[in-house]
Structure formats: structure tokens, C-alpha cells
Design a protein around this motif. Structure first.
Motif, PDB file in Angstrom:
ATOM      1  N   ASN A 126     137.719 130.803  97.867  1.00 52.72           N
ATOM      2  CA  ASN A 126     137.450 132.115  97.286  1.00 52.72           C
ATOM      3  C   ASN A 126     137.980 133.219  98.186  1.00 52.72           C
ATOM      4  O   ASN A 126     138.429 132.986  99.306  1.00 52.72           O
ATOM      5  N   SER A 127     137.934 134.430  97.708  1.00 58.12           N
ATOM      6  CA  SER A 127     138.486 135.571  98.441  1.00 58.12           C
ATOM      7  C   SER A 127     137.779 135.798  99.768  1.00 58.12           C
ATOM      8  O   SER A 127     138.409 136.141 100.777  1.00 58.12           O
ATOM      9  N   LEU A 150     128.652 133.154 108.284  1.00 58.68           N
ATOM     10  CA  LEU A 150     128.902 132.900 106.869  1.00 58.68           C
ATOM     11  C   LEU A 150     129.132 131.428 106.589  1.00 58.68           C
ATOM     12  O   LEU A 150     128.844 130.933 105.489  1.00 58.68           O
ATOM     13  N   ARG A 151     129.643 130.698 107.579  1.00 59.64           N
ATOM     14  CA  ARG A 151     129.740 129.240 107.444  1.00 59.64           C
ATOM     15  C   ARG A 151     128.355 128.613 107.467  1.00 59.64           C
ATOM     16  O   ARG A 151     128.066 127.688 106.705  1.00 59.64           O
ATOM     17  N   GLN A 152     127.506 129.124 108.336  1.00 59.78           N
ATOM     18  CA  GLN A 152     126.156 128.570 108.487  1.00 59.78           C
ATOM     19  C   GLN A 152     125.364 128.691 107.193  1.00 59.78           C
ATOM     20  O   GLN A 152     124.621 127.774 106.820  1.00 59.78           O
ATOM     21  N   ILE A 153     125.503 129.815 106.504  1.00 59.65           N
ATOM     22  CA  ILE A 153     124.749 130.005 105.255  1.00 59.65           C
ATOM     23  C   ILE A 153     125.569 129.552 104.043  1.00 59.65           C
ATOM     24  O   ILE A 153     125.201 129.822 102.903  1.00 59.65           O
ATOM     25  N   ILE A 156     131.229 130.538 103.024  1.00 58.66           N
ATOM     26  CA  ILE A 156     132.672 130.342 103.199  1.00 58.66           C
ATOM     27  C   ILE A 156     132.947 128.973 103.809  1.00 58.66           C
ATOM     28  O   ILE A 156     132.048 128.318 104.349  1.00 58.66           O
ATOM     29  N   ASP A 157     134.192 128.546 103.728  1.00 57.58           N
ATOM     30  CA  ASP A 157     134.680 127.372 104.448  1.00 57.58           C
ATOM     31  C   ASP A 157     135.826 127.797 105.358  1.00 57.58           C
ATOM     32  O   ASP A 157     136.207 128.972 105.383  1.00 57.58           O
ATOM     33  N   VAL A 158     136.389 126.838 106.077  1.00 62.13           N
ATOM     34  CA  VAL A 158     137.415 127.129 107.076  1.00 62.13           C
ATOM     35  C   VAL A 158     138.790 126.716 106.561  1.00 62.13           C
ATOM     36  O   VAL A 158     139.015 125.551 106.235  1.00 62.13           O
ATOM     37  N   THR A 159     139.704 127.670 106.498  1.00 59.90           N
ATOM     38  CA  THR A 159     141.080 127.367 106.079  1.00 59.90           C
ATOM     39  C   THR A 159     141.949 126.959 107.255  1.00 59.90           C
ATOM     40  O   THR A 159     143.053 126.447 107.068  1.00 59.90           O
ATOM     41  N   LEU A 160     141.458 127.194 108.475  1.00 60.33           N
ATOM     42  CA  LEU A 160     142.232 126.898 109.674  1.00 60.33           C
ATOM     43  C   LEU A 160     142.267 125.395 109.911  1.00 60.33           C
ATOM     44  O   LEU A 160     141.523 124.620 109.321  1.00 60.33           O
ATOM     45  N   SER A 161     143.154 124.956 110.813  1.00 62.42           N
ATOM     46  CA  SER A 161     143.271 123.536 111.133  1.00 62.42           C
ATOM     47  C   SER A 161     142.234 123.150 112.189  1.00 62.42           C
ATOM     48  O   SER A 161     141.970 123.933 113.104  1.00 62.42           O
TER      49      SER A 161
END
Length: 310
Positions: A126-127, A150-153, A156-161
Motif C-alpha cells: 500500500n501507499s 508502524l511495523r509493530q502495529i 506496513i511491511d518492509v520493501t527493503l532487502s
């Protein structure tokens, strides 16, 4: 980073199921399966460096050049004897090691965390995910705090490697399939951080971002690490099974495909069954299923098999 058959991680019920699944897939696709293989090194640079230089490199201090990429500093191999044996090479790579500074490389596709891609089910594409990850790359304290919170709740997820690589691995395998089909290249080479901590796959092989939290801060015990690695490597093998199915269903021809990991999970770095035991199997066009259970060293066997088939 993937432990193989009969590894430390295989000494659990879930690990036993992984071994059984790999045997089943190997028989289904007539693979040459190595069930007692170890890497020479638990270090990625040393293991992969030895592989691509066909077991010739002894001085690793002169093997790597640190260079600035688009996203951060990475490592570029100064020598690559493997690529030198081919005239036309396509490369799929992470941002950790650059394999593309070789005259034989005609296509170089590095993982780009900002490029639009197709993710597996469960990933929060998502955006907000894309905005916060790009902000985090800016490097400010505030952006890092927001990214972590925001990851904890689970917003969002991580787009990075490597998280983004795991979530888009199926899409990457589709691109590899197209390059094999094209017949443009003598070698299609891929170095993927899949499976690799941080963890990310759940029991249904969908993406579950919360599994990537706390992987390096000692909040997880060895039993939890083992369980999560077994899930991740099971899903990776299922995706490779689908990749092989796709090649077969589309009647795509090839000489041979080598699947291997550079080392084990390394959850117990001093235990060779966890740090050195690795995956290695080969798909040859007209070969029958074969298990090789004698003790072998990955780098030595890779070189022997490569020149046997060329």
C-alpha cells in the motif's frame, strides 16, 4: 542462508517434514539431490566467492571491492571465474553483492526496493508501506522510529532487502523463467536472500511481516529460530517446485539448473549442522532421480559437476 537435509534444523518434527517434502519434490522432478553436503564457509562472501571462482580463491582480502550502489555500499567481486567460462550472462542479484562488473554480463537486474513489483499474498502493498520505507532510507531518527512502530502495529511491511526480496520471490522466479525461455543467455545466475532472516513466511506460505521483528536482538530462543527457519525454507522449496512445474508445463528447454545455498541457517554458528549444512540439488533435462548421500563439500562438487556438464 538455508539449511539442508539432515541438518540441525531437520532434527525436529517440522524439520523432518521439510526433508520428506524435499525428497518428494526431488523424485517428482528427477533431481540429483545431495543429502550430506556442507559448505566450506559459513560466511557468504567466502562461500559465494569460492563458488564463483571455482574453488580457486584463497586470499579473500583481495576478492572484494566495496562500492557505492544506488542504495548503500555493497560488495563487488573483483574476480569471477564462473562468469568467464560463459559468453553471455544474465544476473539477478540482491543489493548485498554486485556480480555485474564482468564483461560476460549482458543483463543485470539488481533488487530495487522502490520499483513496483508483484508481492505474494499477505504483504501490505500500500501507499503507506512504500512512503515510510522510502522515508526510512533517508536515514533520519524520526523516520526509523516511525518505520519500526508502524511495523509493530502491522500497518506496513518492509520493501527493503531481504524482506522485500522474500515477498516478491515468486515474481522474480517468473522473470528468471522468461530469461531461460528467451535463449539469449548462456547462463542465468541468481543470488537471492531467500530464505534469509528476517523471517517472513507463515504456514500457508503467505507473507506475515510481524515474523521479521526481533530476529536479531536475542528475543527469540533457538527453538523459535529453528521453527521459523523451517517454515521459511519449506516455503522456499514449494516456490521452487512451482518454478520447475512452470518450466515443464511451458516446455521450456535448458541444459541444467543448480539450486544451492551458500551456508546453513547459522542459528547455531558453532554447530556445523546449522552453520555449514546446506541445500544442493541439480535439475538436468534428461536425468533420473538420484540421491547422493556421501559426504561432499559444496564448492568442490559444484566445480566438478559444472565442468562435467560443459
Amino acid at each position: 542462508e538455508m539449511s539442508g537435509i539432515n541438518s540441525y534444523e531437520s532434527k525436529t518434527k517440522k524439520g523432518e517434514k521439510f526433508d520428506q517434502l524435499l525428497y518428494k519434490i526431488a523424485k517428482k522432478h528427477n533431481l540429483i539431490l545431495f543429502s550430506n553436503v556442507q559448505s566450506k564457509f559459513s560466511s557468504t562472501i567466502k562461500s559465494v566467492g569460492s563458488l564463483v571462482n571455482l574453488n580457486k580463491i584463497s586470499d579473500f582480502k583481495n576478492l572484494i571491492k566495496v562500492e557505492k550502489s544506488n542504495f548503500h555500499y555493497n560488495n563487488s567481486f573483483l574476480k569471477n571465474e564462473l562468469f568467464n567460462t560463459f559468453q553471455s550472462v544474465a544476473v539477478f542479484q540482491s543489493t548485498h553483492i554486485n556480480f555485474c562488473n564482468n564483461s560476460s554480463v549482458k543483463k543485470c537486474q539488481s533488487f530495487n526496493p522502490f520499483k513496483k513489483k508483484k508481492y505474494i499474498l499477505g504483504f501490505k502493498d500500500n501507499s503507506l508501506t512504500h512512503f515510510v520505507n522510502a522515508w526510512k532510507y533517508n536515514g533520519s531518527i524520526i523516520s526509523l522510529f516511525a518505520w519500526r512502530m508502524l511495523r509493530q502495529i502491522e500497518l506496513i511491511d518492509v520493501t527493503l532487502s531481504p524482506q522485500g526480496e522474500k515477498a516478491s520471490f515468486v515474481s522474480t522466479l517468473s522473470s528468471v523463467t522468461e530469461d531461460i525461455k528467451s535463449k539469449k543467455y548462456d547462463l542465468v545466475f541468481g543470488h537471492f536472500l531467500v530464505p534469509h532472516k528476517p523471517y517472513g513466511y507463515n504456514e500457508k506460505c503467505n507473507y506475515e511481516g510481524k515474523r521479521s521483528l526481533g530476529n536479531y536482538n536475542k528475543s527469540l530462543n533457538i527453538n523459535t529460530h529453528t521453527d521459523l527457519h523451517n517454515t521459511d525454507r519449506t516455503c522456499a522449496i514449494i516456490y521452487i517446485d512451482n518454478f520447475l512445474n512452470n518450466l515443464k508445463n511451458k516446455n521450456i528447454e535448458f541444459n541444467s539448473i543448480y539450486f544451492l545455498s551458500d551456508h546453513g541457517s547459522r542459528n547455531l554458528i558453532d554447530n556445523p549442522g546449522s552453520s555449514l549444512n546446506n541445500i544442493f540439488f541439480i535439475k538436468e533435462q534428461n536425468a533420473k532421480y538420484l540421491e547422493i548421500n556421501k559426504s561432499i563439500i559444496l564448492q568442490e562438487e559444484f566445480k566438478k559437476r559444472l565442468f562435467k556438464n560443459n
